[in-house]
Scaffold this active site. Structure first.
Site, PDB file in Angstrom:
ATOM      1  N   HIS A 201       0.971  -1.076  -0.068  1.00  0.00           N
ATOM      2  CA  HIS A 201       0.102  -0.166  -0.461  1.00  0.00           C
ATOM      3  C   HIS A 201       0.529   1.306  -0.007  1.00  0.00           C
ATOM      4  O   HIS A 201       0.801   2.023   0.478  1.00  0.00           O
ATOM      5  CB  HIS A 201      -0.902   0.033   0.905  1.00  0.00           C
ATOM      6  CG  HIS A 201      -1.811   0.327   1.385  1.00  0.00           C
ATOM      7  ND1 HIS A 201      -2.202   1.772   0.717  1.00  0.00           N
ATOM      8  CD2 HIS A 201      -3.111   0.415   1.915  1.00  0.00           C
ATOM      9  CE1 HIS A 201      -2.925   2.422   0.912  1.00  0.00           C
ATOM     10  NE2 HIS A 201      -4.055   2.082   0.800  1.00  0.00           N
ATOM     11  N   GLU A 306      -0.350   1.412  -5.913  1.00  0.00           N
ATOM     12  CA  GLU A 306       0.096  -0.157  -4.825  1.00  0.00           C
ATOM     13  C   GLU A 306      -0.069  -1.855  -5.896  1.00  0.00           C
ATOM     14  O   GLU A 306      -0.805  -1.921  -5.908  1.00  0.00           O
ATOM     15  CB  GLU A 306      -1.246   0.021  -3.433  1.00  0.00           C
ATOM     16  CG  GLU A 306      -1.631   0.890  -3.720  1.00  0.00           C
ATOM     17  CD  GLU A 306      -2.738   1.197  -2.510  1.00  0.00           C
ATOM     18  OE1 GLU A 306      -3.482   0.124  -2.712  1.00  0.00           O
ATOM     19  OE2 GLU A 306      -3.222   2.867  -2.575  1.00  0.00           O
TER      20      GLU A 306
END
Length: 332
Positions: A201, A306
């Protein structure tokens, strides 16, 4: 394992590096045993918080941080870190109600579990490539790899009850000249098959989101969570970020997604065995609604790109291992 062109390299821990006459990478553990920092002789550095094995800083030699970290990010282990590179495993987003992960929190337990620091390994470039780097005005090209482990036996009782499978995850963070590699090795250590999702992330730091574009996604199918569009095809070769963005690009054929700021390349994000990429920016209203997002206008200086395997589930049979990773290149 199948050989892959962008596979994060294995860095042997040999005595040769220690005997080298030149300066070597250094690794320091904080006094409170909460974070690990590695530095190259060139001045580049990376810091990993053991809570979540979260990379919270990746700096260039001039001190510029390539990652965005919220001013209100919790770094005390009280909640997942807002910023840096949190690790998402074994589920992405809110877990589906009809799946084995249904009792887990959003994004699973990896980002809010304490990982074990397993050690470092270093490597040096050959004398020939070192001379070439020096002739070109480059700095020392040594690298350092930090390994972290998370196992079913490490989990909190709550997480263990919610997902009662036997597993081992080794997470490697490799700092090199102008680059950072993150890679996970996931092993099923039980006698039953299970499914998982994984994602890095990553919050990248940019000077101006209004001048930021992404390339490498043309023709890719995506889900738009903001507009509730389950399937669309990217028609823009250079994608601008002009408002709240939350898209899952699926089964991307090319390995690299690039971030361009004000017409100049800023980052390359190179995926290895990770078919998908999430592009996220909360924009003004959603950023203001998040208590740990600061400053309020911080959305103007970050973009999440991500890399992960999240559009589908990856099934791991008993005793099997899966690995994947991503290389970030800073193009300043």
């Amino acid at each position: 394992m199948v050989e892959r062109p962008h596979k994060p390299s294995s860095l042997p821990n040999t005595a040769a590096a220690a005997k080298s006459a030149g300066p070597q990478p250094t690794v320091d553990i904080s006094d409170d045993n909460a974070r690990v920092t590695a530095r190259l002789p060139s001045g580049e550095s990376v810091t990993v918080l053991l809570y979540g094995a979260t990379v919270i800083s990746w700096k260039n030699a001039d001190g510029t941080d390539n990652l965005w970290l919220s001013e209100k990010a919790a770094l005390d282990g009280s909640k997942p870190v807002r910023g840096g590179i949190p690790v998402v495993f074994p589920v992405f987003g809110p877990p589906p109600s009809n799946h084995a992960t249904s009792s887990l929190p959003q994004h699973g337990f990896a980002r809010n579990s304490r990982w074990e620091y397993l050690g470092k390994s270093t490597s040096e470039a050959s004398a020939e490539s070192e001379r070439a780097s020096t002739a070109a005005g480059g700095a020392d090209s040594s690298s350092v790899k930090l390994d972290f482990g998370l196992y079913s036996s490490n989990l909190s009782p709550e997480a263990r009850k919610a997902w009662p499978y036997d597993f081992g995850v080794v997470y490697s963070v490799t700092l090199g000249p102008g680059s950072l590699q993150t890679a996970v090795n996931v092993r099923n250590e039980g006698d039953k098959a299970w499914e998982f999702q994984v994602l890095f992330h990553t919050y990248l730091s940019v000077k101006d989101i209004s001048k930021t574009h992404l390339t490498g996604l043309l023709g890719v199918t995506y889900t738009d969570k903001v507009l509730s569009v389950p399937s669309a095809t990217e028609s823009t070769a250079s994608l601008p970020i002009t408002g709240e963005t939350d898209r899952v690009y699926k089964a991307i054929p090319q390995s690299t997604t690039s971030v361009v700021v004000d017409g100049a390349p800023r980052f390359d994000v190179v995926r290895d065995n990770l078919p998908d990429t999430v592009v996220w920016n909360p924009w003004k209203e959603k950023a203001a609604a998040m208590a740990d997002f600061a400053p309020d206008d911080g959305y103007k200086s970050m973009i999440c790109v991500e890399a992960g395997a999240v559009a589908e589930w990856t099934k791991l049979e008993a005793g099997d291992t899966w690995e994947g990773g991503v290389t970030y290149r800073s193009l300043l």
